[in-house]
Design an enzyme around this catalytic site. Structure first.
Site, PDB file in Angstrom:
ATOM      1  N   GLU A  89      10.027  -1.492   6.408  1.00 40.03           N
ATOM      2  CA  GLU A  89      10.042  -0.281   5.587  1.00 40.03           C
ATOM      3  C   GLU A  89       9.124   0.715   6.277  1.00 40.03           C
ATOM      4  O   GLU A  89       7.901   0.578   6.249  1.00 40.03           O
ATOM      5  CB  GLU A  89       9.565  -0.590   4.168  1.00 40.03           C
ATOM      6  N   CYS A 139       4.931   7.286   1.901  1.00 38.90           N
ATOM      7  CA  CYS A 139       6.158   7.327   2.698  1.00 38.90           C
ATOM      8  C   CYS A 139       7.268   8.086   1.996  1.00 38.90           C
ATOM      9  O   CYS A 139       8.179   8.605   2.640  1.00 38.90           O
ATOM     10  CB  CYS A 139       6.618   5.910   3.045  1.00 38.90           C
TER      11      CYS A 139
END
Length: 486
Positions: free
Chosen positions: A253, A287
């Site tokens: 990720e 993020c």
């Protein structure tokens, strides 16, 4: 006097075998918050030894017992939220709202994991042969290596391995050296106090610059059967290369260059505060933060003025103070990156609407810019700091073209009063997840999450994590006596 954090291996806190430590510095003041054990490769091996030994019993522990431990850990985590607020502020510079979100979402993930302890782990399949039954079963993979970042540490630690524990795996955590307590030791200790057996979770912290060697050693160990890495794309590529050599399945990720698309019918009274949250949460160090606002030309000027005013009204300062909106960036390197990106954008001709490239130590003001040219580094690079750019477009087609003009594909948002048109537009945005009429920051533990392209591969969350952390095995049961009745 500075307190010491030792490694957590096989149910015990112990110093590194070589006795070395590193300084965990507070971004608030730059002072030492903790001295933390700096693991050697021998410590990494000891952690895998412990996890592999515990796997033999934990993988056979009843779902009810696993559920009990996970639910108890969730309750403990939430009951100690005041303590965690202080730790988050001192170690990561996070304000209390971000700390609270981390605690509550991590607890929610633990509860979701608890609910998955009794998920279906197989299926019966018909056979073309009389008296044969085909059984497909999912079994726990083994030892999971979770490499956890500093920016949303409790949330991402729980996402990395809570469901892995629920389905019978054991774990070695390598937390970020920027926040080893929040990214590893806190959740491990909470699980320990909740009754998790010895060796099921282990924490191996590494000193600055020493992580690559220890991580490579961990991935090379054949007993490590899954790797989860959440962090930058550059490091993710290196993790994938190492794991690929050992044929170890990996979930990555990674970073994003996330867009919020604002259509001409969007209600700015509703969405300007949400856009600001998406852009500046945790000082932009998420993020899922919005890097680019892609707005219809008819709304661009109004949005720019209102967002700039909102940004100027945000309070930057001590994260321990209740009214602070943005704390410091994680370290001096992050502050330098912010200055470089915003300064380069200005030199390339971008227009500054709020904030600016200057920092006060590691404290940066929320910054809004427009007219960002493609040659500016900020146009392409993930900012990971409190800066957002505004991009006017003529229509939905141009909005999609700008949103997809990136190697990343993590998350996006589409805002509109016409939900049907917004949903259609969302389908065209290349991202692992798209919010329709919601901020770009947000996910739920039972929903698969992950990115496309340079934002990584694999998925975590709910049933996707069950598949990630188990191996599928098939049994062909041949019954010559016809007892199966199929």
């Amino acid at each position: 006097m500075t307190r010491v954090q030792d490694l957590f291996i096989d149910g015990e806190y112990r110093p590194a075998t070589n006795g070395r430590r590193f300084e965990d510095l507070s971004p608030i003041s730059g002072e030492v918050y903790r001295e933390v054990a700096a693991a050697a490769t021998s410590d990494a091996t000891a952690a895998v030894d412990a996890a592999a030994g515990a796997f033999r019993t934990w993988s056979c522990t009843s779902p009810a017992e696993r559920r009990r431990v996970l639910l108890r850990a969730a309750d403990l985590l939430e009951s100690e939220i005041e303590t965690h607020r202080s730790m988050f502020a001192c170690e990561t510079g996070s304000v209390r709202g971000w700390a609270d979100m981390n605690v509550r979402e991590a607890a929610s993930t633990l509860r979701e994991a608890a609910g998955l302890t009794t998920t279906a782990v197989g299926e019966l399949l018909p056979s073309n042969e009389t008296g044969t039954l085909n059984v497909s079963s999912r079994v726990p993979a083994g030892v999971v290596l979770a490499i956890v970042p500093w920016n949303a540490p409790l949330i991402l630690a729980a996402r990395s391995f809570a469901i892995a524990l629920a389905v019978g795996n054991t774990v070695v955590i390598r937390p970020s050296e920027e926040a080893p307590l929040a990214a590893g030791f806190v959740l491990a200790d909470t699980l320990r106090r909740a009754g998790l057996p010895v060796g099921v979770v282990n924490v191996v912290s590494t000193g600055p610059g020493e992580g690559p060697q220890v991580i490579a050693e961990l991935i090379a160990d054949p007993r490590v059967r899954r790797v989860v890495f959440i962090g930058s794309t550059a490091v993710g590529r290196k993790i994938a290369e190492i794991a690929g050599r050992h044929l170890t399945p990996t979930v990555l990720e990674l970073g994003g260059k996330n867009s919020t698309i604002v259509r001409e019918d969007a209600d700015l009274d509703i969405w300007v505060p949400a856009i600001a949250f998406s852009a500046f949460a945790n000082s932009g160090q998420v993020c899922m933060c919005t890097d680019r606002i892609i707005v219809h030309r008819s709304k661009a000027a109004e949005l720019a003025d209102r967002l700039a005013a909102h940004a100027e009204g945000l309070v930057v300062g001590d994260p321990l103070a209740a009214k602070t909106d943005l704390g410091p960036l994680i370290n001096s390197r992050a502050a330098a990156n912010f200055r470089d990106l915003v300064g380069d954008a200005m030199r390339c001709g971008a227009r500054l609407l709020a904030g600016g490239p200057e920092t006060d130590g590691s404290y940066a003001r929320p910054t809004v810019i427009s007219q960002l040219p493609r040659e500016a580094a900020l146009y392409h690079r993930e900012a990971f700091s409190p800066v957002v750019s505004i991009h006017p477009v003529a229509d939905d087609d141009e909005a999609v073209a700008v949103a997809n003009d990136t190697e990343y594909g993590l998350i996006a948002s589409v805002l509109s009063s016409d939900t049907a048109r917004a949903e259609t537009l969302a389908q065209r945005v290349r991202a692992g997840a798209v919010h329709v009429n919601g901020p770009s920051i947000g996910d739920e533990p039972h929903v698969a999450f992950g990115g496309l392209g340079a934002s990584g591969f694999g998925r975590l969350g709910g049933q996707e994590s069950v598949r990630t952390f188990t191996e599928q095995r098939t049994f062909y049961l041949h019954d010559r006596g016809g007892l199966f009745g199929v």
